[in-house]
Design an enzyme around this catalytic site. Structure first.
Site, short mmCIF file in Angstrom:
data_model
loop_
_atom_site.label_atom_id
_atom_site.label_comp_id
_atom_site.label_asym_id
_atom_site.label_seq_id
_atom_site.Cartn_x
_atom_site.Cartn_y
_atom_site.Cartn_z
N HIS A 76 -14.53 -4.97 -21.39
CA HIS A 76 -14.71 -4.57 -22.81
C HIS A 76 -14.23 -5.40 -23.77
CE1 HIS A 76 -10.77 -2.36 -22.02
NE2 HIS A 76 -10.94 -2.70 -23.51
C1 UD1 Z 1 -10.71 -0.36 -28.61
C2 UD1 Z 1 -9.22 -1.48 -28.96
C3 UD1 Z 1 -8.79 -1.97 -27.55
C4 UD1 Z 1 -8.99 -0.95 -26.34
C5 UD1 Z 1 -10.46 -0.27 -26.30
C6 UD1 Z 1 -10.28 0.87 -25.36
C7 UD1 Z 1 -9.21 -2.14 -31.00
C8 UD1 Z 1 -8.93 -3.42 -31.77
N1 UD1 Z 1 -9.56 -2.19 -29.82
O1 UD1 Z 1 -11.74 -1.50 -28.15
O2 UD1 Z 1 -7.74 -2.56 -27.62
O3 UD1 Z 1 -8.67 -1.78 -25.27
O4 UD1 Z 1 -10.45 0.42 -27.65
O5 UD1 Z 1 -11.42 1.43 -24.96
O6 UD1 Z 1 -8.52 -1.14 -31.49
N2 UD1 Z 1 -18.45 2.52 -29.85
C9 UD1 Z 1 -19.27 3.60 -29.66
N3 UD1 Z 1 -18.84 4.58 -29.35
C10 UD1 Z 1 -17.53 5.13 -29.50
C11 UD1 Z 1 -16.81 3.97 -29.58
C12 UD1 Z 1 -17.03 2.91 -29.91
O7 UD1 Z 1 -20.57 3.36 -29.32
O8 UD1 Z 1 -17.21 6.32 -29.28
C13 UD1 Z 1 -18.89 1.21 -29.93
C14 UD1 Z 1 -19.43 0.92 -31.65
O9 UD1 Z 1 -20.55 -0.05 -31.30
C15 UD1 Z 1 -18.25 0.15 -31.78
C16 UD1 Z 1 -17.72 -0.63 -30.60
O10 UD1 Z 1 -18.19 0.18 -29.50
O11 UD1 Z 1 -18.33 -0.85 -32.84
C17 UD1 Z 1 -16.42 -1.07 -30.43
O12 UD1 Z 1 -15.57 -0.03 -30.62
P1 UD1 Z 1 -14.02 -0.31 -31.15
O13 UD1 Z 1 -13.18 1.13 -31.22
O14 UD1 Z 1 -14.06 -1.10 -32.52
O15 UD1 Z 1 -13.36 -1.16 -30.44
P2 UD1 Z 1 -13.25 -1.11 -28.54
O16 UD1 Z 1 -13.75 -2.31 -28.16
O17 UD1 Z 1 -13.51 -0.13 -28.23
N1 UDP Z 2 -11.33 4.83 -18.10
C1 UDP Z 2 -12.05 5.98 -17.73
N2 UDP Z 2 -13.40 5.87 -17.69
C2 UDP Z 2 -13.90 4.53 -17.60
C3 UDP Z 2 -13.30 3.49 -18.01
C4 UDP Z 2 -11.82 3.77 -18.06
O1 UDP Z 2 -11.43 6.95 -17.81
O2 UDP Z 2 -15.32 4.54 -17.69
C5 UDP Z 2 -9.89 4.82 -17.95
C6 UDP Z 2 -9.07 4.07 -17.05
O3 UDP Z 2 -8.89 4.84 -15.99
C7 UDP Z 2 -7.71 3.95 -17.78
C8 UDP Z 2 -8.30 3.78 -19.36
O4 UDP Z 2 -9.48 4.47 -19.40
O5 UDP Z 2 -6.84 5.09 -17.63
C9 UDP Z 2 -8.29 2.45 -19.75
O6 UDP Z 2 -8.85 2.26 -20.91
P1 UDP Z 2 -9.60 1.13 -21.49
O7 UDP Z 2 -9.95 0.02 -20.18
O8 UDP Z 2 -10.86 1.42 -22.56
O9 UDP Z 2 -8.54 0.24 -22.51
P2 UDP Z 2 -7.39 -0.78 -22.22
O10 UDP Z 2 -6.51 -0.10 -21.07
O11 UDP Z 2 -7.85 -2.05 -21.77
O12 UDP Z 2 -6.70 -0.81 -23.51
#
Ligand code: UD1
Ligand code: UDP
Length: 354
Positions: A203
């Site tokens: 991601h």
């Molecule tokens: C965010 C965090 C990242 C973390 C990740 C965990 C920042 C800069 N990044 O990244 O550090 O590892 O969360 O998962 O804060 N979207 C949906 N539904 C949702 C949420 C997001 O469709 O419920 C889609 C939207 O198109 C959005 C994109 O995902 O624009 C990215 O979401 P965003 O929260 O901006 O960043 P993450 O990639 O989730």
């Molecule tokens: N995770 C989850 N379901 C998923 C993917 C990840 O429950 O489909 C959990 C995973 O086990 C871990 C956490 O989400 O505990 C990690 O989050 P993510 O990978 O979104 O973010 P990061 O740790 O890179 O910030």
């Protein structure tokens, strides 16, 4: 004391779960959800499964560019904290919700504590690196998960208020693992056997929003010749759709899965491929080999112990690692004793004394 936690993204709900339980034994705990993640499978499912109370506030910020999202959060968190006037504000990890929460607290002169302080990738192009550096430099209490994290802070001149309490995600795993055994049906519903598949998650924007990197990773998954279970973050599914790339049936692309199902998938995988910070650690907890699709990691102890291999996004390197990476060495205990949340809840009382 009144403690306010700011959460907003998937890994923050998981980190807040064991802390919420410990905090409520000693303090009043106000939970503020920024709304950064909002889909059921990215947010509510974690509150339900982990027994986290409904947030006291959901600020409903949603998705957007970094500036817009962080700015909107800052406005709404400031309003909420001004009403609540907590004795301490707790922020977690390194997302935009972390940075906005930290800035709001610092500007209101509220004591600020950072859970998962001191991590560094030394890559300033990662949005998380900016968020964590700034948050650490604003925090009064810095709870490090590892010794490396503490060293990183020392190198930046931050020594006051720093403690290595261990990793709250390790606490979360220890508290959930028995429940996983009883409740998760995911292997049966996917019709897969333990050790017969690889588990993949990606991601990071550097992998999903860069067409060349994403195409190389998907090509490696396609050509690895293995069954791959691939629960995809919404950012990732959207990016895959944009490439028009067809995945073969051996690669099972899923919606995000719940925490208990994710732990079940991790624990039973032959190998994990990921760019997630949390997933790299969980692979290590379970003793499952991890191939990290990045050039660097914050969790350097896992690579030093030989259980995590950094391969970046080269198709050839990913395929070679899938075929050859078979770590067998010891896994030193680097993430604490499973009592990080308890230690944090107790430490917070020092705010009252200072
Ligand atoms: C965010 C965090 C990242 C973390 C990740 C965990 C920042 C800069 N990044 O990244 O550090 O590892 O969360 O998962 O804060 N979207 C949906 N539904 C949702 C949420 C997001 O469709 O419920 C889609 C939207 O198109 C959005 C994109 O995902 O624009 C990215 O979401 P965003 O929260 O901006 O960043 P993450 O990639 O989730
Ligand atoms: N995770 C989850 N379901 C998923 C993917 C990840 O429950 O489909 C959990 C995973 O086990 C871990 C956490 O989400 O505990 C990690 O989050 P993510 O990978 O979104 O973010 P990061 O740790 O890179 O910030």
């Amino acid at each position: 004391m009144k403690i306010a936690s700011i959460v907003g993204a998937r890994p923050q709900f998981i980190k807040a779960a064991p802390l919420d339980r410990e905090l409520r034994k000693l303090h009043e705990h106000v939970l503020i959800h920024t709304g950064q993640h909002y889909d059921y499978l990215m947010s509510a499912v974690f509150f339900e499964e982990l027994g986290i109370p409904e947030p006291d506030y959901n600020l409903g910020v949603g998705s957007g560019s970094h500036g817009r999202q962080t700015g909107e959060m800052l406005i709404r968190i400031e309003e909420t904290l001004s009403q609540e006037r907590p004795d301490c504000v707790l922020v977690y990890g390194d997302t935009n919700s972390t940075l906005a929460g930290a800035l709001a607290a610092a500007k209101l002169h509220l004591p600020l504590a950072h859970v998962e302080a001191g991590l560094r990738s030394f890559n300033r192009r990662m949005p998380e690196e900016i968020n964590r550096v700034l948050t650490d430099h604003m925090a009064d209490l810095l709870f490090c998960p590892t010794e490396t994290a503490r060293h990183n802070l020392t190198s930046e001149g931050i020594t006051k208020g720093v403690s290595n309490v261990g990793d709250v995600m390790y606490d979360a795993v220890l508290q959930s693992i028995d429940i996983v055994e009883r409740r998760s049906q995911i292997l049966g519903s996917l019709n897969i056997q333990p050790r017969s598949y690889l588990l993949a998650t990606i991601h990071r924007p550097s992998n999903t929003d860069n067409l060349q990197n994403l195409s190389a990773i998907l090509a490696a998954f396609n050509e690895a010749g293995e069954n791959i279970v691939f629960p995809a973050h919404p950012r990732t599914s959207q990016a895959i759709t944009r490439t028009g790339c067809e995945l073969p049936s051996r690669v099972k692309l899923l919606e995000p899965v719940s925490y208990l199902d994710m732990l079940a998938l991790e624990r039973n995988a032959r190998l994990i491929l990921t760019d997630s910070g949390g997933v790299q650690k969980e692979a290590y907890f379970f003793g499952v080999p991890c191939i990290t699709l990045r050039e660097e990691t914050e969790w350097v102890e896992t690579t030093e112990a030989g259980w995590n291999l950094l391969v970046g996004t080269s198709k050839a390197k990913i395929i070679q690692a899938v075929q050859e990476f078979r770590p067998q060495g010891k896994r030193p205990k680097i993430f604490g004793d499973g009592k990080a949340s308890q230690k944090i809840a107790h430490h917070l009382e020092s705010i009252n004394r200072s």
